[in-house]
Scaffold this motif. Structure first.
Motif, PDB file in Angstrom:
ATOM      1  N   VAL A 319       0.963  -1.153  -0.171  1.00 24.94           N
ATOM      2  CA  VAL A 319      -0.064  -0.084   0.026  1.00 24.94           C
ATOM      3  C   VAL A 319       0.990   1.085  -0.045  1.00 24.94           C
ATOM      4  N   CYS A 320       0.818   2.053  -1.028  1.00 31.60           N
ATOM      5  CA  CYS A 320       1.658   3.157  -1.026  1.00 31.60           C
ATOM      6  C   CYS A 320       1.114   4.501  -1.749  1.00 31.60           C
ATOM      7  N   ASP A 321       1.763   5.345  -1.615  1.00 29.10           N
ATOM      8  CA  ASP A 321       1.058   6.791  -2.057  1.00 29.10           C
ATOM      9  C   ASP A 321       1.242   6.608  -3.847  1.00 29.10           C
ATOM     10  N   LEU A 322       0.326   7.081  -4.431  1.00 27.38           N
ATOM     11  CA  LEU A 322       0.217   7.082  -6.199  1.00 27.38           C
ATOM     12  C   LEU A 322       1.647   7.613  -6.399  1.00 27.38           C
ATOM     13  N   GLY A 323       2.042   6.717  -7.413  1.00 27.17           N
ATOM     14  CA  GLY A 323       3.347   7.301  -8.277  1.00 27.17           C
ATOM     15  C   GLY A 323       4.774   6.638  -7.408  1.00 27.17           C
ATOM     16  N   LYS A 324       4.464   6.058  -6.152  1.00 29.35           N
ATOM     17  CA  LYS A 324       5.540   5.471  -5.398  1.00 29.35           C
ATOM     18  C   LYS A 324       5.794   4.070  -5.439  1.00 29.35           C
ATOM     19  N   GLU A 325       4.876   3.324  -6.540  1.00 28.88           N
ATOM     20  CA  GLU A 325       4.869   1.843  -6.583  1.00 28.88           C
ATOM     21  C   GLU A 325       6.407   1.345  -6.906  1.00 28.88           C
ATOM     22  N   GLY A 346      -4.692   2.408  -6.912  1.00 31.27           N
ATOM     23  CA  GLY A 346      -5.242   3.642  -6.306  1.00 31.27           C
ATOM     24  C   GLY A 346      -4.847   4.011  -4.916  1.00 31.27           C
ATOM     25  N   GLY A 347      -3.945   3.040  -4.188  1.00 29.23           N
ATOM     26  CA  GLY A 347      -3.611   3.681  -2.881  1.00 29.23           C
ATOM     27  C   GLY A 347      -4.667   3.314  -1.913  1.00 29.23           C
ATOM     28  N   PHE A 348      -4.438   3.931  -0.649  1.00 35.69           N
ATOM     29  CA  PHE A 348      -5.310   3.572   0.309  1.00 35.69           C
ATOM     30  C   PHE A 348      -6.622   4.008   0.208  1.00 35.69           C
ATOM     31  N   SER A 349      -6.740   5.351  -0.422  1.00 32.56           N
ATOM     32  CA  SER A 349      -7.974   6.119  -0.963  1.00 32.56           C
ATOM     33  C   SER A 349      -8.781   5.132  -1.343  1.00 32.56           C
ATOM     34  N   SER A 350      -8.531   3.991  -2.128  1.00 32.54           N
ATOM     35  CA  SER A 350      -9.394   3.259  -2.906  1.00 32.54           C
ATOM     36  C   SER A 350     -10.115   2.353  -1.992  1.00 32.54           C
ATOM     37  N   TRP A 351      -9.319   1.885  -0.871  1.00 35.69           N
ATOM     38  CA  TRP A 351      -9.902   1.048   0.300  1.00 35.69           C
ATOM     39  C   TRP A 351     -10.923   1.802   0.977  1.00 35.69           C
ATOM     40  N   GLU A 352     -10.609   2.953   1.115  1.00 35.52           N
ATOM     41  CA  GLU A 352     -11.335   3.886   2.065  1.00 35.52           C
ATOM     42  C   GLU A 352     -12.642   4.094   1.359  1.00 35.52           C
ATOM     43  N   THR A 353     -12.745   4.432   0.163  1.00 38.32           N
ATOM     44  CA  THR A 353     -13.668   4.959  -0.628  1.00 38.32           C
ATOM     45  C   THR A 353     -14.554   3.685  -0.901  1.00 38.32           C
ATOM     46  N   SER A 354     -14.138   2.501  -0.976  1.00 40.09           N
ATOM     47  CA  SER A 354     -15.074   1.239  -1.204  1.00 40.09           C
ATOM     48  C   SER A 354     -15.784   0.962   0.113  1.00 40.09           C
ATOM     49  N   GLY A 355     -15.534   1.538   1.250  1.00 43.50           N
ATOM     50  CA  GLY A 355     -16.166   1.265   2.330  1.00 43.50           C
ATOM     51  C   GLY A 355     -15.789   0.123   3.281  1.00 43.50           C
ATOM     52  N   LYS A 356     -14.379  -0.139   3.233  1.00 44.82           N
ATOM     53  CA  LYS A 356     -13.916  -1.457   3.697  1.00 44.82           C
ATOM     54  C   LYS A 356     -13.443  -0.667   5.373  1.00 44.82           C
ATOM     55  N   GLU A 357     -13.436  -1.677   6.180  1.00 43.23           N
ATOM     56  CA  GLU A 357     -12.861  -1.551   7.582  1.00 43.23           C
ATOM     57  C   GLU A 357     -11.476  -0.742   7.726  1.00 43.23           C
ATOM     58  N   THR A 358     -11.386   0.081   8.378  1.00 44.33           N
ATOM     59  CA  THR A 358      -9.975   0.820   8.627  1.00 44.33           C
ATOM     60  C   THR A 358      -9.704   0.875  10.159  1.00 44.33           C
ATOM     61  N   ASP A 359      -8.542   1.071  10.518  1.00 46.46           N
ATOM     62  CA  ASP A 359      -8.114   1.104  11.698  1.00 46.46           C
ATOM     63  C   ASP A 359      -7.326   2.527  11.986  1.00 46.46           C
ATOM     64  N   THR A 360      -6.957   2.853  13.302  1.00 42.81           N
ATOM     65  CA  THR A 360      -6.284   3.875  13.552  1.00 42.81           C
ATOM     66  C   THR A 360      -5.292   3.530  14.818  1.00 42.81           C
ATOM     67  N   VAL A 361      -4.259   4.658  14.968  1.00 43.08           N
ATOM     68  CA  VAL A 361      -3.473   4.351  16.077  1.00 43.08           C
ATOM     69  C   VAL A 361      -3.490   5.551  16.914  1.00 43.08           C
ATOM     70  N   LYS A 362      -3.690   5.414  18.459  1.00 45.44           N
ATOM     71  CA  LYS A 362      -3.959   6.365  19.417  1.00 45.44           C
ATOM     72  C   LYS A 362      -2.696   7.217  19.476  1.00 45.44           C
ATOM     73  N   ARG A 363      -2.531   8.505  19.123  1.00 42.72           N
ATOM     74  CA  ARG A 363      -1.549   9.401  19.011  1.00 42.72           C
ATOM     75  C   ARG A 363      -1.734  10.620  19.663  1.00 42.72           C
ATOM     76  N   ILE A 364      -0.891  10.788  20.805  1.00 45.01           N
ATOM     77  CA  ILE A 364      -1.102  12.394  21.199  1.00 45.01           C
ATOM     78  C   ILE A 364       0.429  13.098  21.195  1.00 45.01           C
ATOM     79  N   THR A 365       0.087  14.574  21.395  1.00 44.84           N
ATOM     80  CA  THR A 365       1.216  15.458  21.191  1.00 44.84           C
ATOM     81  C   THR A 365       2.043  15.176  22.473  1.00 44.84           C
ATOM     82  N   ALA A 366       3.359  15.784  22.328  1.00 42.70           N
ATOM     83  CA  ALA A 366       4.264  15.866  23.481  1.00 42.70           C
ATOM     84  C   ALA A 366       3.852  16.650  24.705  1.00 42.70           C
ATOM     85  N   GLU A 367       3.099  17.650  24.065  1.00 42.90           N
ATOM     86  CA  GLU A 367       2.378  18.478  25.383  1.00 42.90           C
ATOM     87  C   GLU A 367       1.333  17.644  26.154  1.00 42.90           C
ATOM     88  N   GLN A 368       0.490  17.147  25.238  1.00 48.28           N
ATOM     89  CA  GLN A 368      -0.623  16.342  25.844  1.00 48.28           C
ATOM     90  C   GLN A 368       0.072  15.106  26.956  1.00 48.28           C
TER      91      GLN A 368
END
Length: 470
Positions: A319-325, A346-368
């Motif tokens: 999975v990569c940015d378009l043009g980076k294959e 089509g990269g990750f956007s094709s996965w997202e627009t197809s309605g497939k499940e996605t995940d996230t990472v819990k990230r906070i700033t150094a200040e938080q």
């Protein structure tokens, strides 16, 4: 005579292109050979020889493809035993390239076939050495990689290297230029300079391993001190360089196979392929395909793939940015990861627009982080290298280098919350993706890493210059 160092920062690797009077030689070429072929054609020269300083462990050389496409023979130093046609040179044997000469200096120690090539200019003057992994700028090659193949201990290999340096290299004139195979960042040494060119005289003055008064016992002790285990893929790269490999053209054709979302998902489900997401970590953490591993292309991509995925036969879906294959496939192939099943069209956007499940990472700033962490109570894991941690770290933080995550991950209590950081966020997102792929969810990754944390008021250890740590 012209000499060009072709340096690849991601691998901290130097290949060399030499031309004289219509003929050329290439030393330690990278896997993809089309840039060399284009250069030869543009310069109107004929490639006469391909020189290899040793069987490389940290990258796959382009020697075989380059030889097949040009007809130029591959040259190794004494004792090398490749499983393909090559010239196995004798110590002090000479090879003519136009009006200049390359002389073979057998310099075992890093590996037993390790060879330095001495360039004599048109007048026969000793001009430069191409030292491979025998001599670096500020360091020498680690002598622990070839123990099994050579049936020698690392101490015996180090002693052999000591004599190679003193008998073959330190006897050369001080003005001889040193062109090594690697610079800072390579795992083939421990104290390499950021400089990629030097002279014999300068190295006698500045390189700890070339001290005039140094005894063999001192050399062995100092060279072996502080060596970390080599990455797991090193042995596999040696085998590929020694026995052969699939043509880079075939690897590229396979990897450039564009997969629809449906095809990509089916392959991911039906195979044991790793989903490798090479996007920027700042994008990956927001949304990504579940179970995917993030190793950003804009970083030390190939070495981290080799270190963490390790098995070069592992099937990979990209999975990569378009043009980076093409860049992604090329950089994977440089460290032997050829089993690329294709990339997501089509990269990750094709996965997202197809309605497939996605995940996230819990990230906070150094200040938080500074506002909510309780030093001494909350668990904080610092995944930087040991030297970075020793130089300065957050009070009470645990040192767990990313390179060893496959070893320490099972020590983590999945029920206990912890924070994780590196220096700037690149490596910590790699770790976060691996942790989540293996079922660990109860952690928080810190944006900006220690660089950002150090600007908060959180207590830190006293800073120690890393050169002193080494």
């Amino acid at each position: 005579m012209q000499i060009e160092q072709i340096y690849t920062g991601c691998l901290a690797q130097g290949a060399y292109y030499i031309t004289s009077n219509g003929e050329a030689a290439i030393i330690d070429p990278l896997r993809e050979v089309h840039p060399y072929l284009d250069r030869l054609e543009r310069d109107g020269v004929t490639l006469k020889y391909i020189f290899e300083t040793h069987f490389h462990a940290d990258f796959v050389s382009g020697h075989l493809d380059l030889s097949k496409k040009t007809g130029a023979p591959i040259v190794y130093g004494p004792t090398a035993s490749p499983e393909f046609d090559a010239i196995i040179a004798e110590d002090n044997q000479v090879f003519q390239i136009g009006d200049v000469t390359l002389k073979v200096l057998h310099t075992p120690g890093h590996t037993m076939e390790s060879t330095t090539y001495l360039l004599l200019d048109e007048s026969g003057k000793e001009h430069a050495i191409f030292s491979g992994d025998t001599l670096f700028i500020g360091d020498v090659g680690r002598p622990d990689l070839a123990q099994k193949a050579a049936n020698l201990t690392q101490e015996q290999l180090a002693a052999t290297l000591y004599h190679s340096l003193r008998d073959k290299i330190m006897t050369l004139p001080d003005d001889v230029i040193v062109y090594p195979a690697h610079g800072a960042g390579s795992a083939c040494g421990k104290n390499m300079s950021k400089e990629t060119v030097s002279t014999i005289g300068e190295q006698k003055q500045k390189n700890y391993a070339l001290r005039a008064s140094m005894t063999e016992t001192e050399f062995v002790s100092e060279v072996l001190d502080g060596l970390t285990p080599p990455p797991a893929y090193f042995g596999m790269n040696v085998a590929m360089n020694k026995t052969g490999y699939n043509s880079f053209d075939n690897v590229m054709n396979e990897g450039m196979h564009a997969l629809s979302v449906k095809e990509f998902e089916e392959l991911a489900d039906s195979s044991d392929a790793v989903i490798l997401d090479t996007r920027n970590p700042n994008e990956f953490y927001k949304k990504h395909i579940p179970q995917s591993i993030n190793i950003g292309i804009n970083g030390d991509f190939a070495p981290w793939v080799g270190t963490l995925i390790a098995d070069v036969s592992q099937p990979i879906l990209i999975v990569c940015d378009l043009g980076k294959e093409e860049e992604t496939i090329t950089r994977l192939s440089r460290v032997g990861f050829d089993n690329i099943l294709g990339h997501l069209q089509g990269g990750f956007s094709s996965w997202e627009t197809s309605g497939k499940e996605t995940d996230t990472v819990k990230r906070i700033t150094a200040e938080q982080f500074a506002q909510e962490v309780k030093i001494g109570e909350d668990k904080v894991i610092d995944i930087r290298k040991e030297g970075e941690y020793s130089a300065e770290h957050l009070d009470e933080a645990y040192s767990k280098p990313l390179a060893y995550i496959n070893n320490w991950i099972n020590e983590i209590d999945p029920q206990e919350h912890f924070y994780i950081h590196c220096a700037g966020g690149y490596r910590s997102m790699i770790a976060a993706s691996i942790l989540q792929a293996r079922g660990y969810r109860n952690f928080t990754e810190i944006e900006g890493g220690f660089n950002a944390i150090s600007k908060t008021g959180l207590p830190k250890s006293d800073f120690v210059c890393q050169s002193k740590v080494l």
